[in-house]
Design a protein around this motif. Structure first.
Motif, PDB file in Angstrom:
ATOM      1  N   GLY A   1      36.452  53.313  31.763  1.00  0.00           N
ATOM      2  CA  GLY A   1      37.191  52.124  31.361  1.00  0.00           C
ATOM      3  C   GLY A   1      37.747  51.277  32.482  1.00  0.00           C
ATOM      4  N   VAL A   2      37.739  51.785  33.730  1.00  0.00           N
ATOM      5  CA  VAL A   2      38.206  50.979  34.863  1.00  0.00           C
ATOM      6  C   VAL A   2      37.047  50.102  35.316  1.00  0.00           C
ATOM      7  CG1 VAL A   2      39.089  51.000  37.220  1.00  0.00           C
ATOM      8  CG2 VAL A   2      39.910  52.691  35.561  1.00  0.00           C
TER       9      VAL A   2
ATOM     10  N   GLN B   1      44.690  54.945  30.513  1.00  0.00           N
ATOM     11  CA  GLN B   1      43.439  54.875  29.738  1.00  0.00           C
ATOM     12  C   GLN B   1      43.615  55.473  28.346  1.00  0.00           C
ATOM     13  OE1 GLN B   1      42.151  52.520  32.123  1.00  0.00           O
ATOM     14  NE2 GLN B   1      40.586  53.120  30.637  1.00  0.00           N
ATOM     15  N   GLU B   2      44.406  56.535  28.244  1.00  0.00           N
ATOM     16  CA  GLU B   2      44.690  57.111  26.930  1.00  0.00           C
ATOM     17  C   GLU B   2      45.459  56.109  26.074  1.00  0.00           C
ATOM     18  OE1 GLU B   2      45.224  59.736  23.648  1.00  0.00           O
ATOM     19  OE2 GLU B   2      43.715  59.485  25.213  1.00  0.00           O
ATOM     20  N   GLY B   3      46.410  55.407  26.683  1.00  0.00           N
ATOM     21  CA  GLY B   3      47.148  54.384  25.942  1.00  0.00           C
ATOM     22  C   GLY B   3      46.249  53.278  25.442  1.00  0.00           C
TER      23      GLY B   3
ATOM     24  N   GLY C   1      39.343  46.270  29.449  1.00  0.00           N
ATOM     25  CA  GLY C   1      38.891  46.766  30.742  1.00  0.00           C
ATOM     26  C   GLY C   1      40.101  46.877  31.661  1.00  0.00           C
ATOM     27  N   THR C   2      40.085  47.852  32.548  1.00  0.00           N
ATOM     28  CA  THR C   2      41.221  48.082  33.441  1.00  0.00           C
ATOM     29  C   THR C   2      40.881  47.662  34.861  1.00  0.00           C
ATOM     30  OG1 THR C   2      41.762  50.039  32.115  1.00  0.00           O
ATOM     31  CG2 THR C   2      42.868  49.816  34.245  1.00  0.00           C
TER      32      THR C   2
ATOM     33  N   VAL D   1      36.482  53.388  41.496  1.00  0.00           N
ATOM     34  CA  VAL D   1      35.080  53.800  41.394  1.00  0.00           C
ATOM     35  C   VAL D   1      34.960  55.101  40.616  1.00  0.00           C
ATOM     36  CG1 VAL D   1      33.099  54.617  42.743  1.00  0.00           C
ATOM     37  CG2 VAL D   1      34.353  52.556  43.463  1.00  0.00           C
ATOM     38  N   ARG D   2      35.882  56.037  40.868  1.00  0.00           N
ATOM     39  CA  ARG D   2      35.824  57.342  40.199  1.00  0.00           C
ATOM     40  C   ARG D   2      35.970  57.210  38.688  1.00  0.00           C
ATOM     41  NH1 ARG D   2      40.416  61.088  42.024  1.00  0.00           N
ATOM     42  NH2 ARG D   2      39.771  60.093  43.969  1.00  0.00           N
TER      43      ARG D   2
END
Length: 362
Positions: A173-174, A127-129, A147-148, A167-168
């Motif tokens: 972004g997931v 997510q940082e990338g 989106g991931t 879910v967490r």
């Protein structure tokens, strides 16, 4: 006058990508540099041009063993946080350079734990990338939204843990969950508790189905598991009969998929490599698009297939004679089918996709 269709003009068009594997899209030079930094010894060559050709040739070999060998190398150099950040950031840059305005990029966190990273560290690094890459793209005046999707490997246990991870991190972004890996012998119904959990959590998920296995895989994914989209889904064509006079008859499953507008994440070049068709002309995408299934066009693995979304579109244009209206249709199909909120989907369609294609057809 409408802008002539070419690879370059297609690259300038706004595009949407739903099926792209992070570990299948590295730059060859990055693979080499990450191998050097991490001490990874397995690469067949340290010449970037030759290495890119090696990945492509392995994917085209017709051998699943050789095809998977490529992923052993990419995953082998993605075992620390710095590598994951770099690969994710470069993926964003490469997609934006190809004119992609929205992409869902997927990966299996369990593939990157060899050196002790936790699943949470892996997700946060990726997510940082994506954040770093998006910032670099924005600095050039372009727009892209990432989106991931988190994948569980269907041959392994622990699907529910990956679903819980999706879910967490869904507010960071997931956007969804997927199962990947070999279809034959590992049906999606092995994880009914996982899909029940996702539905209870109002979470989105797609399932790889109908790529290397047939209609039963698609039926289970939809009717038992509740998949919102089908990863590939090319084998739905097995439930369609085309008579000699051109009359088309849809079986009950094919009709259900079309009537319910269940999106098909089709990846033409990759599907040729895995044997779903022998040529683009023979690929089911032509018939399925003609019959107005919810077809989307995707890359799957940009490194292994030596492709971009623009090159996939260009191949379809050359083969089927598609025009800008068709490419816009594929793009809006994909944006409608994405796992982000309705308002954001609508904004991308109305503010980026439609104006972009209108400019090309003015």
């Amino acid at each position: 006058m409408s802008t002539p269709l070419s690879l370059e003009t297609i690259r300038s068009a706004p595009k949407v990508l739903l099926h792209d594997h992070l570990d299948g899209g590295l730059r060859p030079q990055t693979v080499i540099e990450l191998a050097d930094a991490s001490g990874y010894q397995g690469l067949p060559t340290t010449d970037a041009g030759v290495l890119g050709g090696w990945f492509r040739d392995n994917a085209n070999s017709g051998s699943l063993v050789r095809y998977l060998e490529g992923f052993a190398h990419t995953c082998g150099v993605m075992q620390d946080e710095a590598a994951l950040v770099r690969v994710a950031a470069e993926a964003v840059e490469d997609l934006a350079a190809d004119g992609v305005v929205y992409a869902e990029v997927r990966y299996a966190p369990e593939l990157f734990v060899e050196k002790g990273l936790s699943l949470e560290q892996i997700v946060e690094a990726v997510q940082e990338g994506f954040r770093v890459g998006s910032a670099r793209v924005a600095a050039t005046g372009r727009k892209i939204r990432i989106g991931t999707l988190l994948c569980a490997m269907r041959q392994n246990e622990g699907w529910l843990r990956i679903a819980e991870l999706a879910v967490r991190y869904r507010d960071l972004g997931v956007v969804g969950f997927d199962i990947a890996g070999p279809e034959a012998g590992f049906p999606p119904t092995r994880g009914l508790d996982t899909f029940e959990y996702l539905r209870q959590q109002n979470a989105h998920f797609t399932i790889h189905a109908g790529e290397a296995f047939g209609l039963p895989s698609i039926w289970e994914a939809i009717q038992h598991c509740g998949a919102e989209r089908l990863g590939h889904g090319v084998r739905i064509v097995d439930d369609i009969k085309v008579s000699g006079d051109g009359t088309v008859q849809l079986g009950r499953l094919a009709a259900y998929v079309r009537d319910r507008r269940i999106p098909l994440e089709m990846c033409p070049t990759s599907n040729l490599q895995t044997g779903a068709a022998t040529t683009i002309a023979d690929h089911p995408i032509g018939l399925l698009a003609k019959l107005r299934f919810r077809v989307t066009v995707n890359t799957d693995n940009r490194l292994m297939s030596d492709c971009t979304l623009s090159s996939e579109f260009a191949a379809l244009v050359e083969t089927f004679g598609y025009g800008w209206a068709d490419l816009q249709w594929f793009t809006i199909n994909a944006m409608k089918s994405s796992f982000i909120g309705f308002d954001e989907r609508l904004a991308i369609i109305n503010e980026l996709v439609k104006p972009g294609y209108a400019a090309l057809t003015a």
